[in-house]
Design a protein around this motif. Structure first.
Motif, PDB file in Angstrom:
ATOM      1  N   LEU A  31       0.839  -1.197   0.000  1.00 21.49           N
ATOM      2  CA  LEU A  31       0.000   0.000   0.000  1.00 21.49           C
ATOM      3  C   LEU A  31       0.871   1.243   0.000  1.00 21.49           C
ATOM      4  CD1 LEU A  31      -3.082   0.724   2.250  1.00 21.49           C
ATOM      5  CD2 LEU A  31      -1.207   2.352   2.147  1.00 21.49           C
TER       6      LEU A  31
ATOM      7  N   ARG B  85       2.491   1.601  -3.534  1.00 24.10           N
ATOM      8  CA  ARG B  85       1.714   1.625  -4.777  1.00 24.10           C
ATOM      9  C   ARG B  85       0.442   2.430  -4.767  1.00 24.10           C
ATOM     10  NH1 ARG B  85       1.146  -4.527  -6.913  1.00 24.10           N
ATOM     11  NH2 ARG B  85      -0.455  -3.456  -8.141  1.00 24.10           N
ATOM     12  N   LEU B  86      -0.235   2.509  -3.621  1.00 22.66           N
ATOM     13  CA  LEU B  86      -1.562   3.121  -3.674  1.00 22.66           C
ATOM     14  C   LEU B  86      -1.443   4.629  -3.866  1.00 22.66           C
ATOM     15  CD1 LEU B  86      -3.264   0.651  -3.309  1.00 22.66           C
ATOM     16  CD2 LEU B  86      -4.423   1.780  -1.407  1.00 22.66           C
ATOM     17  N   PRO B  87      -2.147   5.182  -4.876  1.00 22.30           N
ATOM     18  CA  PRO B  87      -2.080   6.626  -5.107  1.00 22.30           C
ATOM     19  C   PRO B  87      -2.902   7.371  -4.057  1.00 22.30           C
ATOM     20  CG  PRO B  87      -3.513   5.596  -6.733  1.00 22.30           C
ATOM     21  CD  PRO B  87      -2.930   4.488  -5.917  1.00 22.30           C
TER      22      PRO B  87
END
Lengths: 89, 160, 160, 89
Positions: C129, C132-134
């Motif tokens: 997370l 990678r998570l925007p």
């Protein structure tokens, strides 16, 4: 004369007539060792022999390994636990 | 590097919580004990009673503990965890007596400033519990059989 | 080896739960989503707002997300987690908007038959997370300053 | 003529007059690439240049690396995100 309290747990208690604990009195001349306790309880409860092959022991609530039983001296009032393989969690 | 709050390298009953209880355990309660405004991370583990073993249906588990010795071993585990990880607060709660299927038998929780400490400490503490704590479970199956379980061999040395 | 319940190697919204919300997050609710009678282990991670950064007092964090893309990246993370670990169910909940000090910004949870899978999956999922998570957070300090944060470099390849 | 929607997040939005998104129309003869979009928004918002040095990009909600921008063709209606270093968690 040295009296110790022996506690039985799990499969050890099953093999020791379902006793939670009992007093074991040793009458050695020289200071008795953990091995004397183990011998005494195995005489009382022959079914324990199988359990003790995989059990650990505690001496006053501290683990001791099977190899050290000959070296650990027990005193009057000591608490000894028969600890089959644990399965907490 | 980021600022890290003061913490204690010594286990202490002020910050490290141990409980053996016949009552149901609460994850929310356990995590509340370790949360603080200085913590950026709270990690937890909950062990629950599974409904099957080797394809057989499990009715319930029964746990017993050698309580005073379990408390001493817990203290040793927390000391070791604090020597490895930078921890704010920890919890180890274990239920004894009957634990029905789906219910919680154990909760571990830890808080830290940064996440790796809390996550790794929880992993180390549950593995250590399974190796060291004098606690036993008997599994009762729906075919009427019951047996004392035995934890698998666990290599604690893998925890850096 | 012990019986392990069937599980799905594919991520699925039936078993894998993703939520981005401006409302407070609940650990209890997240863990309820992953618990089942087939699970022996539930592991979780909660990220909370710390009260200090580099010795300065933090007032609050403000999060924003690129939601549809975050959902796609979440799906990829869960697929990868399921390829590495034997999982029953997972949760990834992230709060957006203001998150006051002490409150929870993110919850990860996973359930499995055996504990190592759930614990390692949670660690992998929170590390993924963060990579990678925007999603972005702005930190507001009590000296009136505010800055967009940047997650540290994380090596996802360490997760076996 | 190709119109794409460009989304600005975090520090990129701060540098783009606080716009959440805007439409960018490209008039290349040959199929325009991601690089054309980046050039166009940098002309509109010179402050973005500094942000773009560390930003990643998304093309229809999939990450693309800075090295590939020259190779990625954009079509009418595409959604392009300017993704400064993320800080979720």
């Amino acid at each position: 004369m040295v009296s110790v309290k022996v506690l039985y747990f799990a499969s050890a208690r099953d093999a020791a007539k379902n006793l939670e604990y009992e007093t074991v009195t040793l009458s050695e001349d020289t200071g008795p060792r953990m091995t004397s306790v183990v011998d005494a309880i195995t005489r009382r409860h022959p079914g324990l022999a199988a359990v003790l092959q995989t059990a650990a022991f505690s001496h006053n609530q501290v683990y001791c390994s099977g190899d050290d039983l000959e070296d650990i001296q027990v005193k009057d009032g000591d608490e000894i636990g028969i600890i089959p393989p644990v399965s907490g969690g | 590097p980021d600022y890290v709050p003061e913490h204690n390298k010594e286990a202490s009953e002020a910050y490290d919580h141990f409980l053996i209880s016949a009552e149901p355990l609460s994850l929310e309660a356990a995590c509340s004990l370790v949360k603080s405004d200085a913590a950026g991370a709270v990690s937890s583990f909950e062990g629950t009673t599974r409904n099957t073993f080797n394809g057989k249906r499990v009715l319930r588990l029964e746990y017993e503990a050698y309580e005073p010795m379990a408390k001493k071993e817990w203290y040793g585990i927390v000391q070791e965890a604090r020597s490895k990880y930078h921890l704010l607060s920890t919890v180890m709660h274990h239920r004894v007596g009957e634990v029905p299927v789906g219910k919680t038998s154990v909760i571990i929780a830890a808080s830290s400033a940064h996440r790796a400490d809390a996550i790794n400490a929880v992993h180390f503490m549950i593995d250590s519990l399974k190796v060291r704590l004098p606690i036993w479970k008997k599994e009762l199956l729906d075919d009427g059989s019951a047996m004392w379980k035995q934890n698998e061999h666990i290599d604690i040395s893998v925890h850096k």
